[in-house]
Design a protein around this motif. Structure first.
Motif, short mmCIF file in Angstrom:
data_model
loop_
_atom_site.label_atom_id
_atom_site.label_comp_id
_atom_site.label_asym_id
_atom_site.label_seq_id
_atom_site.Cartn_x
_atom_site.Cartn_y
_atom_site.Cartn_z
N GLU A 1 -31.90 47.00 -3.55
CA GLU A 1 -32.71 48.17 -4.06
C GLU A 1 -32.58 48.38 -5.54
O GLU A 1 -33.57 48.49 -6.31
N SER B 1 -28.09 47.88 1.79
CA SER B 1 -29.62 47.62 1.19
C SER B 1 -29.43 48.28 -0.36
O SER B 1 -30.21 47.91 -1.17
N SER B 2 -28.67 48.97 -0.66
CA SER B 2 -28.42 49.61 -2.06
C SER B 2 -28.48 48.48 -3.09
O SER B 2 -29.00 48.34 -4.31
#
Length: 181
Positions: free
Chosen positions: A39, A35-36
Protein backbone atom coordinates in the motif's frame (compact mmCIF):
# COMPACT_ATOMS: atom_id res chain seq x y z
CA UNK A 1 25.98 -9.42 -6.97
CA UNK A 2 22.30 -8.92 -6.29
CA UNK A 3 21.55 -12.55 -7.03
CA UNK A 4 22.71 -15.02 -4.42
CA UNK A 5 20.76 -18.29 -4.24
CA UNK A 6 23.15 -19.41 -1.50
CA UNK A 7 22.39 -16.26 0.48
CA UNK A 8 18.66 -16.70 -0.09
CA UNK A 9 18.78 -20.25 1.29
CA UNK A 10 21.17 -19.35 4.12
CA UNK A 11 18.97 -16.62 5.60
CA UNK A 12 15.40 -17.91 5.81
CA UNK A 13 12.71 -15.58 7.15
CA UNK A 14 12.42 -17.39 10.49
CA UNK A 15 14.10 -20.25 12.32
CA UNK A 16 12.32 -23.61 12.35
CA UNK A 17 10.87 -23.12 15.83
CA UNK A 18 7.52 -21.32 16.14
CA UNK A 19 7.27 -18.02 17.99
CA UNK A 20 6.20 -18.25 21.64
CA UNK A 21 2.39 -18.30 21.80
CA UNK A 22 2.34 -14.88 23.49
CA UNK A 23 4.22 -13.36 20.50
CA UNK A 24 1.98 -14.84 17.79
CA UNK A 25 -0.38 -12.42 16.07
CA UNK A 26 -3.77 -13.19 14.49
CA UNK A 27 -3.88 -13.73 10.73
CA UNK A 28 -5.79 -10.46 10.13
CA UNK A 29 -3.14 -8.41 11.95
CA UNK A 30 -0.28 -10.08 10.04
CA UNK A 31 -2.07 -9.36 6.75
CA UNK A 32 -2.57 -5.70 7.71
CA UNK A 33 1.13 -5.30 8.49
CA UNK A 34 2.30 -7.02 5.28
CA UNK A 35 -0.27 -5.15 3.15
CA UNK A 36 1.06 -1.85 4.47
CA UNK A 37 4.25 -2.40 2.46
CA UNK A 38 2.52 -2.72 -0.91
CA UNK A 39 0.00 0.00 0.00
CA UNK A 40 2.80 2.40 0.89
CA UNK A 41 4.61 1.69 -2.38
CA UNK A 42 1.48 2.28 -4.43
CA UNK A 43 0.66 5.50 -2.52
CA UNK A 44 4.35 6.60 -2.58
CA UNK A 45 4.12 7.07 1.19
CA UNK A 46 6.69 5.31 3.37
CA UNK A 47 4.82 6.51 6.45
CA UNK A 48 2.13 3.93 5.70
CA UNK A 49 4.56 1.04 6.16
CA UNK A 50 4.29 -0.68 9.53
CA UNK A 51 7.97 -1.57 10.05
CA UNK A 52 10.52 -1.44 12.85
CA UNK A 53 13.27 1.15 12.66
CA UNK A 54 15.73 -1.77 12.65
CA UNK A 55 14.00 -3.51 9.72
CA UNK A 56 16.33 -4.95 7.07
CA UNK A 57 15.74 -6.03 3.47
CA UNK A 58 17.30 -8.90 1.54
CA UNK A 59 16.91 -9.06 -2.26
CA UNK A 60 17.54 -12.43 -3.90
CA UNK A 61 19.72 -13.38 -0.95
CA UNK A 62 21.75 -10.17 -0.81
CA UNK A 63 21.36 -7.80 2.13
CA UNK A 64 20.54 -4.33 0.79
CA UNK A 65 20.01 -2.42 4.06
CA UNK A 66 21.91 -2.03 7.31
CA UNK A 67 25.23 -2.19 5.47
CA UNK A 68 28.54 -0.88 6.82
CA UNK A 69 30.29 2.10 5.21
CA UNK A 70 32.25 1.39 2.04
CA UNK A 71 34.85 3.48 0.25
CA UNK A 72 33.83 5.62 -2.71
CA UNK A 73 35.69 4.74 -5.92
CA UNK A 74 38.75 6.97 -6.36
CA UNK A 75 37.87 10.16 -8.20
CA UNK A 76 34.11 9.76 -7.79
CA UNK A 77 32.36 13.00 -6.81
CA UNK A 78 30.81 13.14 -3.37
CA UNK A 79 27.35 14.60 -2.83
CA UNK A 80 27.69 18.27 -3.69
CA UNK A 81 30.23 17.59 -6.43
CA UNK A 82 33.46 17.45 -4.38
CA UNK A 83 35.84 14.64 -5.30
CA UNK A 84 36.77 12.49 -2.33
CA UNK A 85 38.11 9.00 -1.73
CA UNK A 86 35.67 8.11 1.05
CA UNK A 87 31.98 7.57 0.45
CA UNK A 88 29.27 8.46 2.91
CA UNK A 89 28.17 5.37 4.81
CA UNK A 90 26.25 2.92 2.67
CA UNK A 91 23.93 2.59 5.65
CA UNK A 92 23.04 6.29 5.38
CA UNK A 93 20.89 6.12 2.23
CA UNK A 94 19.83 2.48 2.69
CA UNK A 95 20.04 1.97 6.44
CA UNK A 96 16.70 0.22 7.01
CA UNK A 97 13.43 -0.75 5.32
CA UNK A 98 12.09 2.81 5.63
CA UNK A 99 15.03 4.42 3.84
CA UNK A 100 15.14 1.65 1.22
CA UNK A 101 11.42 2.17 0.82
CA UNK A 102 11.93 5.84 -0.01
CA UNK A 103 14.23 4.74 -2.86
CA UNK A 104 11.69 2.17 -4.06
CA UNK A 105 8.82 4.67 -4.20
CA UNK A 106 10.81 6.65 -6.77
CA UNK A 107 11.32 3.56 -8.93
CA UNK A 108 7.91 1.89 -8.56
CA UNK A 109 4.74 3.39 -10.02
CA UNK A 110 2.37 0.79 -8.57
CA UNK A 111 2.08 -2.79 -7.36
CA UNK A 112 -0.48 -4.93 -9.20
CA UNK A 113 -1.73 -8.50 -8.87
CA UNK A 114 -1.08 -8.41 -5.13
CA UNK A 115 -1.94 -11.43 -3.06
CA UNK A 116 -0.88 -13.11 0.14
CA UNK A 117 -1.02 -16.88 -0.37
CA UNK A 118 0.75 -17.80 2.89
CA UNK A 119 0.16 -16.38 6.36
CA UNK A 120 2.01 -18.36 9.02
CA UNK A 121 0.76 -17.16 12.39
CA UNK A 122 3.08 -19.47 14.32
CA UNK A 123 6.22 -18.17 12.57
CA UNK A 124 4.98 -14.58 12.17
CA UNK A 125 5.71 -14.65 8.42
CA UNK A 126 3.55 -13.50 5.50
CA UNK A 127 4.33 -14.26 1.86
CA UNK A 128 3.22 -11.50 -0.49
CA UNK A 129 3.33 -11.71 -4.28
CA UNK A 130 2.99 -8.83 -6.68
CA UNK A 131 4.21 -7.20 -9.86
CA UNK A 132 6.00 -3.88 -9.58
CA UNK A 133 5.33 -1.47 -12.43
CA UNK A 134 8.32 0.83 -12.87
CA UNK A 135 7.97 4.60 -12.76
CA UNK A 136 7.45 6.11 -16.22
CA UNK A 137 10.90 7.72 -16.26
CA UNK A 138 12.70 4.44 -15.44
CA UNK A 139 14.65 3.20 -18.46
CA UNK A 140 16.97 0.25 -19.04
CA UNK A 141 20.61 0.91 -19.88
CA UNK A 142 19.77 0.70 -23.59
CA UNK A 143 17.01 3.32 -23.19
CA UNK A 144 14.13 0.86 -23.53
CA UNK A 145 11.28 0.83 -20.99
CA UNK A 146 12.26 -0.77 -17.69
CA UNK A 147 10.65 -4.22 -17.35
CA UNK A 148 8.04 -5.15 -14.79
CA UNK A 149 9.35 -6.98 -11.75
CA UNK A 150 7.63 -10.02 -10.24
CA UNK A 151 8.31 -10.43 -6.54
CA UNK A 152 7.67 -12.91 -3.82
CA UNK A 153 8.27 -11.04 -0.59
CA UNK A 154 8.39 -12.70 2.79
CA UNK A 155 7.58 -10.31 5.61
CA UNK A 156 8.88 -11.45 9.01
CA UNK A 157 6.76 -9.66 11.60
CA UNK A 158 7.86 -9.05 15.17
CA UNK A 159 5.88 -7.14 17.81
CA UNK A 160 3.31 -6.08 15.22
CA UNK A 161 5.83 -4.58 12.77
CA UNK A 162 7.84 -5.78 9.78
CA UNK A 163 11.23 -6.86 11.11
CA UNK A 164 12.76 -8.15 7.86
CA UNK A 165 11.75 -8.32 4.20
CA UNK A 166 13.06 -11.20 2.10
CA UNK A 167 12.47 -10.59 -1.61
CA UNK A 168 12.91 -13.15 -4.37
CA UNK A 169 12.39 -11.41 -7.69
CA UNK A 170 12.77 -11.63 -11.42
CA UNK A 171 12.25 -9.24 -14.32
CA UNK A 172 9.45 -10.15 -16.67
CA UNK A 173 9.83 -10.05 -20.45
CA UNK A 174 7.79 -7.30 -22.12
CA UNK A 175 5.53 -9.98 -23.63
CA UNK A 176 4.69 -11.61 -20.25
CA UNK A 177 1.09 -11.49 -19.07
CA UNK A 178 0.40 -9.48 -15.94
CA UNK A 179 -0.51 -12.37 -13.69
CA UNK A 180 1.18 -13.76 -10.61
CA UNK A 181 -0.06 -17.30 -10.90
Amino acid sequence: ALYSPTGLAAKPPRPDAPLPAADQLPREQLLKVASSYFEGLTAHDGGMVIAKDSCNRFENGTQTTGLPPRPRPAGAPAPGGTVTSVAPPVGAPLSNCHSAFERLTKAVEKVVERRFPVVDTQAGVVMGIGIFHPAADMKSRDGSPFPHLMLSEFFAVDQGKIDTVYAAMTYLPQSAPEKTG
